[in-house]
Design a protein around this motif. Structure first.
Motif, PDB file in Angstrom:
ATOM      1  N   VAL A   1     -19.197 -44.257 -29.157  1.00 58.74           N
ATOM      2  CA  VAL A   1     -19.931 -44.502 -30.393  1.00 58.74           C
ATOM      3  C   VAL A   1     -19.433 -43.569 -31.496  1.00 58.74           C
ATOM      4  O   VAL A   1     -18.946 -42.474 -31.219  1.00 58.74           O
ATOM      5  CB  VAL A   1     -21.453 -44.300 -30.145  1.00 58.74           C
ATOM      6  CG1 VAL A   1     -21.778 -42.861 -29.806  1.00 58.74           C
ATOM      7  CG2 VAL A   1     -22.286 -44.777 -31.298  1.00 58.74           C
ATOM      8  N   ALA A   2     -19.569 -44.015 -32.736  1.00 55.02           N
ATOM      9  CA  ALA A   2     -19.316 -43.143 -33.878  1.00 55.02           C
ATOM     10  C   ALA A   2     -20.563 -42.295 -34.080  1.00 55.02           C
ATOM     11  O   ALA A   2     -21.688 -42.789 -34.003  1.00 55.02           O
ATOM     12  CB  ALA A   2     -19.020 -43.964 -35.126  1.00 55.02           C
ATOM     13  N   VAL A   3     -20.366 -41.008 -34.321  1.00 56.55           N
ATOM     14  CA  VAL A   3     -21.494 -40.091 -34.469  1.00 56.55           C
ATOM     15  C   VAL A   3     -21.139 -39.013 -35.486  1.00 56.55           C
ATOM     16  O   VAL A   3     -19.982 -38.617 -35.605  1.00 56.55           O
ATOM     17  CB  VAL A   3     -21.868 -39.453 -33.103  1.00 56.55           C
ATOM     18  CG1 VAL A   3     -20.715 -38.655 -32.535  1.00 56.55           C
ATOM     19  CG2 VAL A   3     -23.113 -38.596 -33.204  1.00 56.55           C
ATOM     20  N   GLU A   4     -22.121 -38.588 -36.229  1.00 59.41           N
ATOM     21  CA  GLU A   4     -21.932 -37.443 -37.105  1.00 59.41           C
ATOM     22  C   GLU A   4     -22.595 -36.258 -36.403  1.00 59.41           C
ATOM     23  O   GLU A   4     -23.760 -36.336 -36.015  1.00 59.41           O
ATOM     24  CB  GLU A   4     -22.587 -37.696 -38.464  1.00 59.41           C
ATOM     25  CG  GLU A   4     -22.182 -36.707 -39.507  1.00 59.41           C
ATOM     26  CD  GLU A   4     -22.614 -37.142 -40.889  1.00 59.41           C
ATOM     27  OE1 GLU A   4     -21.861 -36.905 -41.820  1.00 59.41           O
ATOM     28  OE2 GLU A   4     -23.722 -37.713 -41.033  1.00 59.41           O
ATOM     29  N   VAL A   5     -21.830 -35.208 -36.179  1.00 57.93           N
ATOM     30  CA  VAL A   5     -22.346 -34.037 -35.472  1.00 57.93           C
ATOM     31  C   VAL A   5     -22.835 -33.030 -36.512  1.00 57.93           C
ATOM     32  O   VAL A   5     -22.075 -32.598 -37.370  1.00 57.93           O
ATOM     33  CB  VAL A   5     -21.252 -33.407 -34.583  1.00 57.93           C
ATOM     34  CG1 VAL A   5     -21.791 -32.164 -33.884  1.00 57.93           C
ATOM     35  CG2 VAL A   5     -20.731 -34.424 -33.569  1.00 57.93           C
ATOM     36  N   LYS A   6     -24.108 -32.699 -36.431  1.00 57.90           N
ATOM     37  CA  LYS A   6     -24.699 -31.702 -37.332  1.00 57.90           C
ATOM     38  C   LYS A   6     -24.774 -30.388 -36.573  1.00 57.90           C
ATOM     39  O   LYS A   6     -25.540 -30.264 -35.621  1.00 57.90           O
ATOM     40  CB  LYS A   6     -26.094 -32.152 -37.776  1.00 57.90           C
ATOM     41  CG  LYS A   6     -26.779 -31.193 -38.730  1.00 57.90           C
ATOM     42  CD  LYS A   6     -28.148 -31.731 -39.119  1.00 57.90           C
ATOM     43  CE  LYS A   6     -28.901 -30.773 -39.999  1.00 57.90           C
ATOM     44  NZ  LYS A   6     -30.257 -31.270 -40.287  1.00 57.90           N
ATOM     45  N   TRP A   7     -23.934 -29.418 -36.977  1.00 57.07           N
ATOM     46  CA  TRP A   7     -23.829 -28.140 -36.277  1.00 57.07           C
ATOM     47  C   TRP A   7     -24.424 -27.059 -37.157  1.00 57.07           C
ATOM     48  O   TRP A   7     -23.933 -26.823 -38.265  1.00 57.07           O
ATOM     49  CB  TRP A   7     -22.366 -27.824 -35.974  1.00 57.07           C
ATOM     50  CG  TRP A   7     -22.213 -26.873 -34.833  1.00 57.07           C
ATOM     51  CD1 TRP A   7     -22.488 -25.542 -34.843  1.00 57.07           C
ATOM     52  CD2 TRP A   7     -21.772 -27.186 -33.527  1.00 57.07           C
ATOM     53  NE1 TRP A   7     -22.241 -25.005 -33.602  1.00 57.07           N
ATOM     54  CE2 TRP A   7     -21.793 -25.999 -32.778  1.00 57.07           C
ATOM     55  CE3 TRP A   7     -21.353 -28.361 -32.916  1.00 57.07           C
ATOM     56  CZ2 TRP A   7     -21.411 -25.946 -31.451  1.00 57.07           C
ATOM     57  CZ3 TRP A   7     -20.974 -28.312 -31.592  1.00 57.07           C
ATOM     58  CH2 TRP A   7     -21.005 -27.109 -30.876  1.00 57.07           C
ATOM     59  N   GLU A   8     -25.476 -26.419 -36.670  1.00 62.79           N
ATOM     60  CA  GLU A   8     -26.127 -25.345 -37.416  1.00 62.79           C
ATOM     61  C   GLU A   8     -26.019 -24.037 -36.652  1.00 62.79           C
ATOM     62  O   GLU A   8     -26.124 -24.023 -35.430  1.00 62.79           O
ATOM     63  CB  GLU A   8     -27.609 -25.667 -37.628  1.00 62.79           C
ATOM     64  CG  GLU A   8     -27.860 -26.926 -38.439  1.00 62.79           C
ATOM     65  CD  GLU A   8     -29.328 -27.291 -38.454  1.00 62.79           C
ATOM     66  OE1 GLU A   8     -30.023 -26.872 -39.389  1.00 62.79           O
ATOM     67  OE2 GLU A   8     -29.765 -27.980 -37.500  1.00 62.79           O
ATOM     68  N   LEU A   9     -25.808 -22.969 -37.390  1.00 58.86           N
ATOM     69  CA  LEU A   9     -25.923 -21.626 -36.839  1.00 58.86           C
ATOM     70  C   LEU A   9     -27.121 -20.995 -37.517  1.00 58.86           C
ATOM     71  O   LEU A   9     -27.246 -21.011 -38.746  1.00 58.86           O
ATOM     72  CB  LEU A   9     -24.655 -20.813 -37.101  1.00 58.86           C
ATOM     73  CG  LEU A   9     -23.394 -21.311 -36.395  1.00 58.86           C
ATOM     74  CD1 LEU A   9     -22.195 -20.444 -36.768  1.00 58.86           C
ATOM     75  CD2 LEU A   9     -23.573 -21.342 -34.880  1.00 58.86           C
ATOM     76  N   LYS A  10     -28.039 -20.445 -36.703  1.00 60.89           N
ATOM     77  CA  LYS A  10     -29.283 -19.873 -37.212  1.00 60.89           C
ATOM     78  C   LYS A  10     -29.430 -18.444 -36.727  1.00 60.89           C
ATOM     79  O   LYS A  10     -28.937 -18.088 -35.660  1.00 60.89           O
ATOM     80  CB  LYS A  10     -30.483 -20.701 -36.741  1.00 60.89           C
ATOM     81  CG  LYS A  10     -30.481 -22.128 -37.254  1.00 60.89           C
ATOM     82  CD  LYS A  10     -31.670 -22.891 -36.687  1.00 60.89           C
ATOM     83  CE  LYS A  10     -31.779 -24.266 -37.277  1.00 60.89           C
ATOM     84  NZ  LYS A  10     -32.580 -24.303 -38.500  1.00 60.89           N
ATOM     85  N   SER A  11     -30.152 -17.656 -37.501  1.00 59.75           N
ATOM     86  CA  SER A  11     -30.513 -16.295 -37.104  1.00 59.75           C
ATOM     87  C   SER A  11     -32.011 -16.163 -37.329  1.00 59.75           C
ATOM     88  O   SER A  11     -32.479 -16.177 -38.478  1.00 59.75           O
ATOM     89  CB  SER A  11     -29.749 -15.256 -37.929  1.00 59.75           C
ATOM     90  OG  SER A  11     -30.050 -13.959 -37.466  1.00 59.75           O
ATOM     91  N   GLY A  12     -32.764 -16.118 -36.241  1.00 60.89           N
ATOM     92  CA  GLY A  12     -34.223 -16.127 -36.364  1.00 60.89           C
ATOM     93  C   GLY A  12     -34.645 -17.439 -36.984  1.00 60.89           C
ATOM     94  O   GLY A  12     -34.232 -18.509 -36.563  1.00 60.89           O
ATOM     95  N   ASP A  13     -35.437 -17.366 -38.058  1.00 59.51           N
ATOM     96  CA  ASP A  13     -35.887 -18.583 -38.734  1.00 59.51           C
ATOM     97  C   ASP A  13     -35.004 -18.930 -39.933  1.00 59.51           C
ATOM     98  O   ASP A  13     -35.332 -19.825 -40.711  1.00 59.51           O
ATOM     99  CB  ASP A  13     -37.353 -18.446 -39.166  1.00 59.51           C
ATOM    100  CG  ASP A  13     -37.581 -17.293 -40.130  1.00 59.51           C
ATOM    101  OD1 ASP A  13     -36.648 -16.488 -40.357  1.00 59.51           O
ATOM    102  OD2 ASP A  13     -38.701 -17.184 -40.668  1.00 59.51           O
TER     103      ASP A  13
END
Length: 156
Positions: free
Chosen positions: A131-143
């Motif tokens: 399937v075609a997919v858009e990957v949403k990659w987040e880096l977080k620190s705490g909130d």
């Protein structure tokens, strides 16, 4: 007077014109907002052909994602949060190691205003649908959101 163009010159000009008609390579999209405390400068996906519209992720292989970024603040911790966006719906993706300070090339705390390179390898499982997919990659620190990037991909 007029000079004739060689066939190879005409072919080259035609190829350049066609190449610039909207056929674009992979475009990584910044999905951070005004509250995001960092910026990314480089996104790398293993075996991704940047001339194609999406990175191809082959099933039953591993994919390595690397993101070079800076932060406005010191980061005592870093966590990766990943979603696949399919038909506009965000589907959470469980990473084998969401801890961005462990086995990622980084050691926390991370200093502000310094370039850091986060890297992780994840399996592209055989049971994933093609399937075609858009990957949403987040880096977080705490909130706090450090960075957010959308990666166009195709699972094959």
């Amino acid at each position: 007077m007029y000079k004739s163009l060689s066939v190879s010159t005409v072919g080259l000009l035609l190829a350049l014109a066609i190449n610039n008609l909207g056929v674009q390579g992979v475009q990584f999209e910044n999905c951070g907002d005004e509250n995001t405390i960092g910026n990314y400068s480089l996104v790398e996906v293993s075996r991704c052909n940047l001339d194609e519209p999406a990175c191809v992720l082959k099933r039953n292989t591993n994919a390595t994602i690397s993101i070079t970024f800076t932060s406005d603040e010191e980061l005592p911790e870093l966590k990766a949060v990943v979603h696949g966006i399919i038909l506009g719906m965000e589907v959470p993706f469980n990473l084998p190691n969401p801890n961005g300070c462990k086995d990622s090339g980084l050691e926390c705390p991370l200093a502000p205003d310094t370039e850091h390179k986060y890297s992780t390898t994840l399996p592209v499982l055989k049971q994933y649908p093609k399937v075609a997919v858009e990957v949403k990659w987040e880096l977080k620190s705490g909130d706090k959101d450090v960075i957010c990037v959308k990666i166009p991909a195709k699972i094959q």
